[in-house]
Design a protein around this motif. Structure first.
Motif, PDB file in Angstrom:
ATOM      1  N   GLY A 126      -6.870  12.385   6.890  1.00  0.00           N
ATOM      2  CA  GLY A 126      -5.551  12.526   6.285  1.00  0.00           C
ATOM      3  C   GLY A 126      -5.601  12.561   4.770  1.00  0.00           C
ATOM      4  N   ALA A 127      -4.519  13.025   4.174  1.00  0.00           N
ATOM      5  CA  ALA A 127      -4.444  13.130   2.718  1.00  0.00           C
ATOM      6  C   ALA A 127      -4.258  11.754   2.078  1.00  0.00           C
ATOM      7  N   ASP A 128      -4.728  11.634   0.838  1.00  0.00           N
ATOM      8  CA  ASP A 128      -4.547  10.400   0.075  1.00  0.00           C
ATOM      9  C   ASP A 128      -3.151  10.377  -0.550  1.00  0.00           C
ATOM     10  N   ARG A 129      -2.672   9.182  -0.829  1.00  0.00           N
ATOM     11  CA  ARG A 129      -1.381   8.991  -1.483  1.00  0.00           C
ATOM     12  C   ARG A 129      -1.565   8.173  -2.758  1.00  0.00           C
ATOM     13  N   ARG A 130      -0.605   8.325  -3.681  1.00  0.00           N
ATOM     14  CA  ARG A 130      -0.634   7.583  -4.936  1.00  0.00           C
ATOM     15  C   ARG A 130       0.735   6.973  -5.195  1.00  0.00           C
ATOM     16  N   ILE A 131       0.703   5.749  -5.733  1.00  0.00           N
ATOM     17  CA  ILE A 131       1.939   5.097  -6.152  1.00  0.00           C
ATOM     18  C   ILE A 131       1.681   4.368  -7.466  1.00  0.00           C
ATOM     19  N   ASP A 132       2.648   4.379  -8.370  1.00  0.00           N
ATOM     20  CA  ASP A 132       2.528   3.709  -9.670  1.00  0.00           C
ATOM     21  C   ASP A 132       3.428   2.485  -9.691  1.00  0.00           C
ATOM     22  N   ILE A 133       2.889   1.357 -10.157  1.00  0.00           N
ATOM     23  CA  ILE A 133       3.684   0.137 -10.260  1.00  0.00           C
ATOM     24  C   ILE A 133       3.541  -0.447 -11.663  1.00  0.00           C
ATOM     25  N   GLU A 134       4.528  -1.244 -12.059  1.00  0.00           N
ATOM     26  CA  GLU A 134       4.506  -1.910 -13.358  1.00  0.00           C
ATOM     27  C   GLU A 134       4.330  -3.413 -13.152  1.00  0.00           C
ATOM     28  N   LEU A 135       3.554  -4.025 -14.026  1.00  0.00           N
ATOM     29  CA  LEU A 135       3.272  -5.453 -13.929  1.00  0.00           C
ATOM     30  C   LEU A 135       3.547  -6.133 -15.255  1.00  0.00           C
ATOM     31  N   ASP A 136       4.090  -7.347 -15.178  1.00  0.00           N
ATOM     32  CA  ASP A 136       4.174  -8.177 -16.373  1.00  0.00           C
ATOM     33  C   ASP A 136       2.771  -8.609 -16.781  1.00  0.00           C
ATOM     34  N   PHE A 137       2.625  -8.975 -18.025  1.00  0.00           N
ATOM     35  CA  PHE A 137       1.311  -9.338 -18.554  1.00  0.00           C
ATOM     36  C   PHE A 137       0.690 -10.478 -17.744  1.00  0.00           C
ATOM     37  N   GLU A 138       1.452 -11.520 -17.484  1.00  0.00           N
ATOM     38  CA  GLU A 138       0.938 -12.683 -16.749  1.00  0.00           C
ATOM     39  C   GLU A 138       0.577 -12.328 -15.317  1.00  0.00           C
TER      40      GLU A 138
END
Length: 374
Positions: free
Chosen positions: A115-127
């Motif tokens: 199957g094909a790969d997927r990508r997702i972007d997430i944001e994180l606080d520094f801590e």
């Protein structure tokens, strides 16, 4: 026909005692190189015809014998027809395509496909990035159809075997060429490689056996990830075709900057501002840490701007290796810009004690009072 000056052995690049197998290998290599469908040079077609003519002679024992004894004159009794133009190779076009076109054969089509790969972007606080966390993410991916269990047909319906390919998903075509007999395998056009005919397609996936679904996943972010880091979740991508393994999900992380810490790999940097008096006399500030406490730091008198103090083990956890980086406290002297008259006079007297001139000849308020009283 080649000119009298041309030598068929030289054209194919073989010796005169070359075996039939050597001649065939040489022809195959050169024909592939100069085939007009592969080589766009102006001279490629003419070269291709020369190679074919040379092989036509040297691959035939009778013609080769006459050529070896009498040269080109010995071939005058043979009928070369319309001459070699590429079509004389019979199934050569199919062979050429199988070697170079990248066309998927029926056998490959029937094989399980990842199957094909997927990508997702997430944001994180520094801590969160420094100490790790657990995040819930939502994504859309291709999954096996739940209604038909990936079969493609309506539950309870039957999918008879394809009569064109007899259930193999492949059709075979035999062709002959100078290489011998070849079997060209292609995807069955009737069942499209499935080996069966879906007479009643699934109402949910319309016969594909797969459907798009919105999913929520819980992702554990390890301690110490940095901005731009990528994490792979095996098997969380699209489901594969024909029972193939699913692809992967790649999580790309963007880390928000901290209010007063900056990061250099596993170390943290904290900018400590000092006024001239603190830099000259020394002081003991309390330095904040990412652990939530404050640690006292002794800054000795005479500390120069740019000096770095190191607090061991107060930095970022090292990803996958354990331990922590350091907290680097970088001192910098801040020159005051809004002085009171008293502060200005004190600095003036300090400057005079060093034997340095005072800017603009200003003696300060106390110096002015002294001059006024004589």
């Amino acid at each position: 026909m080649a000119t009298a000056r041309q030598d068929y052995y030289e054209i194919l690049g073989v010796s005169r005692n070359a075996s039939a197998e050597d001649v065939k290998k040489a022809f195959r290599r050169l024909a592939m190189k100069y085939h007009p469908d592969r080589n766009s040079e102006d001279a490629a077609e003419a070269r291709f015809k020369e190679i074919g003519e040379a092989y036509e002679v040297l691959s035939d024992p009778e013609k080769r014998s006459m050529y070896d004894r009498f040269g080109h004159a010995g071939l005058q009794g043979f009928d070369f027809g319309r001459g070699f133009n590429g079509s004389d190779l019979g199934g050569f076009g199919d062979i050429f395509e199988a070697f170079f076109s990248g066309t998927t054969t029926g056998r490959r089509t029937r094989e399980a496909q990842r199957g094909a790969d997927r990508r997702i972007d997430i944001e994180l606080d520094f801590e969160m990035a420094v100490f790790g966390c657990e995040r819930d993410i939502e994504l859309e991916r291709v999954e096996r159809c739940q209604r038909c269990a990936g079969n493609g047909g309506e539950p309870g319906s039957k999918s008879p075997r394809c009569t064109t390919c007899e259930g193999s998903g492949q059709v075979r075509r035999v062709s002959r060429s100078f290489f011998g007999q070849f079997v060209n395998i292609a995807t069955c056009p009737h069942c499209r490689g499935e080996g069966r005919i879906i007479t009643d397609p699934c109402k949910e996936c319309r016969g594909s056996g797969r459907e798009r679904k919105q999913r929520k996943l819980s992702v554990k972010i390890p301690a110490g990830v940095s901005d731009g880091a990528r994490m792979r979740l095996n098997g969380e991508g699209d489901v594969g075709a024909h029972g193939g393994s699913p692809g992967h999900l790649y999580v790309y992380m963007s880390v928000h900057p901290h209010a007063f810490f900056t990061r250099e790999e596993d170390d943290l940097i904290y900018e400590l501002e000092m006024n001239p008096a603190q830099a000259a006399l020394g002081f003991e500030p309390r330095i904040p840490t990412l652990d939530g406490d404050e640690v006292p730091l002794r800054v000795p008198g005479g500390t120069q701007s740019g000096h770095v103090f190191t607090m061991r083990g107060k930095g970022v956890p090292r990803l996958h290796t354990g331990g922590r980086g350091d907290l680097l406290v970088r001192a910098s002297t801040v020159t005051p810009t809004d002085l009171t008259d008293e502060q200005r006079d004190l600095l003036q007297r300090l400057a005079e004690s060093f034997g340095t001139p005072v800017a603009n000849g200003d003696k300060g308020i106390f110096g002015k009072i002294k001059d006024a009283l004589g």
